[in-house]
Scaffold this motif. Structure first.
Motif, short mmCIF file in Angstrom:
data_model
loop_
_atom_site.label_atom_id
_atom_site.label_comp_id
_atom_site.label_asym_id
_atom_site.label_seq_id
_atom_site.Cartn_x
_atom_site.Cartn_y
_atom_site.Cartn_z
N TYR A 26 -3.85 11.48 -17.33
CA TYR A 26 -3.10 12.65 -16.82
C TYR A 26 -1.68 12.71 -17.38
CZ TYR A 26 -0.40 9.85 -13.42
OH TYR A 26 0.45 8.94 -12.84
N LYS A 27 -1.24 11.59 -18.00
CA LYS A 27 0.12 11.59 -18.55
C LYS A 27 0.15 12.15 -19.97
CE LYS A 27 2.02 7.98 -15.65
NZ LYS A 27 2.37 6.56 -15.52
N VAL A 70 -4.35 11.44 -5.15
CA VAL A 70 -3.00 11.75 -5.65
C VAL A 70 -2.44 13.11 -5.23
CG1 VAL A 70 -3.44 10.24 -7.64
CG2 VAL A 70 -3.67 12.69 -7.92
N GLY A 72 -6.30 8.49 -9.30
CA GLY A 72 -5.79 7.15 -8.97
C GLY A 72 -6.85 6.13 -9.31
N ASP A 89 0.84 -1.21 0.00
CA ASP A 89 0.00 0.00 0.00
C ASP A 89 0.87 1.25 0.00
OD1 ASP A 89 -2.84 -1.05 0.50
OD2 ASP A 89 -1.66 -2.09 2.03
N PRO A 90 0.41 2.31 -0.71
CA PRO A 90 1.19 3.56 -0.72
C PRO A 90 1.42 4.11 0.70
CG PRO A 90 -0.61 3.66 -2.32
CD PRO A 90 -0.80 2.39 -1.56
N GLY A 118 -9.30 3.89 -5.86
CA GLY A 118 -10.02 4.64 -6.90
C GLY A 118 -10.93 3.77 -7.74
N THR A 164 -11.74 1.84 2.62
CA THR A 164 -11.47 3.26 2.37
C THR A 164 -12.41 3.80 1.29
OG1 THR A 164 -9.14 2.81 2.85
CG2 THR A 164 -9.64 4.90 1.78
N TYR A 216 4.33 11.59 -2.03
CA TYR A 216 4.92 10.78 -0.95
C TYR A 216 6.44 10.65 -1.00
CZ TYR A 216 0.14 9.21 0.17
OH TYR A 216 -1.18 9.15 0.52
N LYS A 239 -4.92 1.90 -18.87
CA LYS A 239 -5.69 2.07 -17.63
C LYS A 239 -6.99 2.85 -17.89
CE LYS A 239 -1.82 1.62 -14.48
NZ LYS A 239 -1.02 2.16 -13.39
N ALA A 299 -6.27 0.59 -6.30
CA ALA A 299 -7.13 -0.21 -5.42
C ALA A 299 -8.32 0.59 -4.90
CB ALA A 299 -6.30 -0.75 -4.25
N ILE A 317 -3.02 17.65 -9.76
CA ILE A 317 -4.34 17.13 -10.16
C ILE A 317 -5.41 17.64 -9.18
CG2 ILE A 317 -5.71 15.02 -10.47
CD1 ILE A 317 -3.20 13.69 -11.65
N LEU A 364 4.12 0.70 -6.94
CA LEU A 364 3.08 1.60 -6.42
C LEU A 364 3.29 3.01 -6.97
CD1 LEU A 364 3.12 0.57 -2.65
CD2 LEU A 364 1.20 0.24 -4.21
N ALA A 366 -2.31 11.32 -1.21
CA ALA A 366 -1.58 12.27 -2.07
C ALA A 366 -0.33 11.57 -2.61
CB ALA A 366 -1.22 13.51 -1.27
N ILE A 367 -0.57 10.47 -3.31
CA ILE A 367 0.56 9.61 -3.72
C ILE A 367 1.60 10.37 -4.55
CG2 ILE A 367 -0.57 8.67 -5.80
CD1 ILE A 367 0.64 5.92 -4.99
N1 LIG Z 1 -6.98 7.95 4.02
C1 LIG Z 1 -6.95 6.63 4.18
O1 LIG Z 1 -7.41 6.08 5.17
C2 LIG Z 1 -6.35 5.81 3.08
C3 LIG Z 1 -6.48 4.42 3.06
C4 LIG Z 1 -5.94 3.71 1.95
C5 LIG Z 1 -5.28 4.41 0.94
N2 LIG Z 1 -5.15 5.76 1.05
C6 LIG Z 1 -4.51 6.54 -0.02
O2 LIG Z 1 -5.30 6.42 -1.17
C7 LIG Z 1 -4.48 6.53 -2.33
C8 LIG Z 1 -4.74 5.36 -3.24
O3 LIG Z 1 -4.36 4.16 -2.58
P1 LIG Z 1 -4.44 2.77 -3.31
O4 LIG Z 1 -4.38 1.73 -2.29
O5 LIG Z 1 -5.54 2.81 -4.28
O6 LIG Z 1 -3.07 2.78 -4.12
P2 LIG Z 1 -2.73 2.19 -5.54
O7 LIG Z 1 -3.51 0.95 -5.79
O8 LIG Z 1 -1.27 2.16 -5.64
O9 LIG Z 1 -3.30 3.27 -6.53
C9 LIG Z 1 -2.77 4.54 -6.58
C10 LIG Z 1 -2.71 5.00 -8.01
O10 LIG Z 1 -2.12 6.29 -8.04
C11 LIG Z 1 -1.51 6.46 -9.28
N3 LIG Z 1 -0.31 7.28 -9.12
C12 LIG Z 1 0.90 6.91 -8.66
N4 LIG Z 1 1.74 7.97 -8.67
C13 LIG Z 1 1.03 9.00 -9.17
C14 LIG Z 1 1.34 10.37 -9.45
N5 LIG Z 1 2.56 10.86 -9.22
N6 LIG Z 1 0.37 11.17 -9.94
C15 LIG Z 1 -0.86 10.69 -10.18
N7 LIG Z 1 -1.23 9.40 -9.96
C16 LIG Z 1 -0.28 8.58 -9.45
C17 LIG Z 1 -1.13 5.07 -9.82
O11 LIG Z 1 -1.67 4.83 -11.10
P3 LIG Z 1 -1.32 5.61 -12.43
O12 LIG Z 1 -0.61 4.64 -13.31
O13 LIG Z 1 -2.66 5.99 -12.92
O14 LIG Z 1 -0.43 6.76 -12.10
C18 LIG Z 1 -1.85 4.12 -8.90
O15 LIG Z 1 -2.69 3.21 -9.57
C19 LIG Z 1 -3.06 6.63 -1.84
O16 LIG Z 1 -2.70 7.99 -1.82
C20 LIG Z 1 -3.13 6.08 -0.44
O17 LIG Z 1 -2.12 6.58 0.38
C21 LIG Z 1 -5.68 6.47 2.06
#
Ligand SMILES: NC(=O)c1ccc[n+]([C@@H]2O[C@H](COP(=O)([O-])OP(=O)(O)OC[C@H]3O[C@@H](n4cnc5c(N)ncnc54)[C@H](OP(=O)(O)O)[C@@H]3O)[C@@H](O)[C@H]2O)c1
Length: 335
Positions: free
Chosen positions: A198-199, A222, A153, A46-47, A159, A132, A249, A182, A157, A226, A319, A245-246
Motif C-alpha cells: 500500500y506504500k 487499518v 495489516g 497492541d494497537p 492479519g 481475534t 488511531y 513484508k 499479529a 484502504i 506499532l 482501524a490503525i
Molecule cells: N476488534 C478486536 O477485538 C481487535 C483485537 C485485536 C486487534 N484489533 C485491531 O486489529 C488491528 C491489527 O492489530 P494487530 O495486533 O495485528 O497489530 P499489529 O501487529 O501492529 O499490526 C498492524 C499492522 O498495521 C499496519 N499499519 C500500521 N499503520 C498503518 C496505516 N496507517 N495504514 C495501513 N496499515 C498500517 C502495520 O504494518 P505495515 O508496515 O504494513 O503498515 C502493522 O503491521 C488493529 O487495528 C487493532 O486495533 C482488534
C-alpha cells in the motif's frame, strides 16, 4: 522487593510523546490473603492500547490518569499468600500492565504451559491477537472454501494469522502490507497467494489486478482509504469485518469514513464490527486448534521481541511506524 512500573500520565493528542507516561519504582507491599505475586516475563504491545488512552466511550473503560499502563502480560508466580488457585512456579497470562511485577487475586488469569509453547506466544497467536484472527475469520466472516479473502495489516499479529487460517480453509488470500519486505514475507513464508504494497502504487488498481473477480471477504485492520478501496471490489454477499482501524488511531482530525459504502447495497454485502472479548468463553477451543496447526507446520509464528521496560515508548511507536514484523512484544525480565 522493587516493582518498576509505567504510569499513564497524560492523554495523548496524536502519537504518544515523552509526557504520556512516567516510569517509577515502588516497594511492593506484603501480599494479602489469597493474593499472588507475578514476575512479568513479557508484555504485549497492541494497537488497542492507543484507543484505551482516549477518554471516550468504548468496549472497555479508558485507562485512568495515574494508573499503570494497561497491557497483556505473561509471567511466573513467585510468591503466594494463603489459599490461592495458583502455586509458586506456575506461569500465567493476564492483564498485568506495563510493570515488572504484579499482585493479583487470581481473577482473569489463565494458567499457561511454557513446555507446550514459548511464553511469548501466549501473547501472540495463542493470545488476544490470535483469538481475534481465529474468531474474526471463522465465526464473523464465516469463510468457506473458494472464497477470495483480502486482509489489511497482513504482516501484523492479527492479519498474518487471518491469512494463514484462510489458506488452511481453502481460500485465495491477498494481503495488504507496507513495503516489499513484508509483502514478500507474507507470500514466501506465510503462503499468501498475493500481496499488495500500500506504500507503493495505487491500492485501488492493485486490488483490481490481484483480485480480478472481486472479493468475498475483506478483513479490515487499518480503516481509512484502504477500507474505502476494498469496498469497490465486493462480490455479491461479501462480508466486511471491521476488526481495527490503525490508520486512524493517532488522527488529530476526525476519522475518515468510507465513501464507497453503496457497494454494500448493490452487492447485498454486510459490514460488521467485532470485539474479541465476546469470545472469551471459547478461547480454549481456539488455543487447542491453533496449537495443533502450529505442530503440523500449517501456521508460522512470527514475533518481534524487544527488551527492557525503559524502552517502552520507542518500541510502542513501532506499532504505528511500520518498523516491526508480526507480533510486537516487550521482554521485561532481564536475562
Ligand atoms: N476488534 C478486536 O477485538 C481487535 C483485537 C485485536 C486487534 N484489533 C485491531 O486489529 C488491528 C491489527 O492489530 P494487530 O495486533 O495485528 O497489530 P499489529 O501487529 O501492529 O499490526 C498492524 C499492522 O498495521 C499496519 N499499519 C500500521 N499503520 C498503518 C496505516 N496507517 N495504514 C495501513 N496499515 C498500517 C502495520 O504494518 P505495515 O508496515 O504494513 O503498515 C502493522 O503491521 C488493529 O487495528 C487493532 O486495533 C482488534
Amino acid at each position: 522487593m522493587i516493582n518498576k512500573k509505567l504510569l499513564f500520565k497524560k492523554r495523548p493528542y496524536g502519537l504518544p510523546d515523552e509526557n504520556t507516561w512516567e516510569l517509577t519504582e515502588e516497594k511492593l507491599p506484603d501480599l494479602l490473603e489469597g493474593e499472588i505475586l507475578i514476575e512479568h516475563e513479557y508484555i504485549s504491545l497492541d494497537p488497542a492500547m492507543r484507543g484505551w488512552m482516549n477518554e471516550a466511550r468504548s468496549y472497555i473503560k479508558p485507562i485512568e490518569i495515574g494508573e499503570v499502563m494497561r497491557a497483556g502480560s505473561v509471567g511466573k508466580v513467585i510468591q503466594k499468600s494463603g489459599k490461592t488457585k495458583f502455586k509458586i512456579g506456575d506461569h500465567v497470562s493476564g492483564w498485568g500492565g506495563v510493570q515488572t511485577h504484579c499482585i493479583s487475586n487470581g481473577e482473569n488469569l489463565i494458567k499457561v504451559d511454557p513446555l507446550k509453547s514459548n511464553l511469548s506466544t501466549y501473547l501472540g497467536v495463542l493470545g488476544m491477537p490470535g483469538m481475534t484472527a481465529y474468531f474474526g475469520i471463522l465465526e464473523e466472516a464465516k469463510i468457506k472454501e473458494g472464497d477470495v479473502v483480502l486482509v489489511s495489516g497482513a504482516a501484523g499479529a492479527v492479519g498474518s494469522l487471518v491469512g494463514q487460517i484462510a489458506k488452511i480453509k481453502g481460500c485465495t488470500v491477498v494481503g495488504i502490507a507496507g513495503g516489499e519486505k513484508k509483502c514478500n514475507y507474507i507470500k514466501d513464508n506465510l503462503g499468501f497467494d498475493n500481496s499488495i504494497d500500500y506504500k507503493k502504487g495505487n491500492v485501488i488498481k492493485e486490488i483490481k489486478k490481484k483480485c480480478p473477480n472481486g472479493i468475498d471477504v475483506y478483513f479490515d485492520n487499518v480503516g481509512g482509504e484502504i477500507l474505502d478501496a476494498a469496498l469497490i471490489f465486493l462480490r455479491r454477499n461479501a462480508r466486511v469485518i471491521l476488526c481495527g482501524a490503525i490508520s486512524q488511531y493517532n488522527n488529530k482530525e476526525s476519522i475518515k469514513g468510507p465513501k464507497n459504502y453503496l457497494s454494500l447495497l448493490v452487492n447485498r454485502a454486510s459490514i460488521k464490527g467485532m470485539i474479541v472479548f465476546d469470545y472469551v468463553h471459547k478461547y480454549e477451543k481456539a488455543i487447542s486448534e491453533i496449537s495443533g496447526w502450529i505442530e503440523e507446520g500449517k501456521i508460522t509464528v512470527n514475533e518481534d521481541i524487544y527488551e527492557g521496560i525503559d524502552n517502552f515508548r520507542s518500541i510502542f511507536l513501532k506499532l504505528f511506524n511500520g518498523d516491526k514484523m508480526g507480533k510486537l512484544i516487550l521482554k521485561i525480565k532481564p536475562k
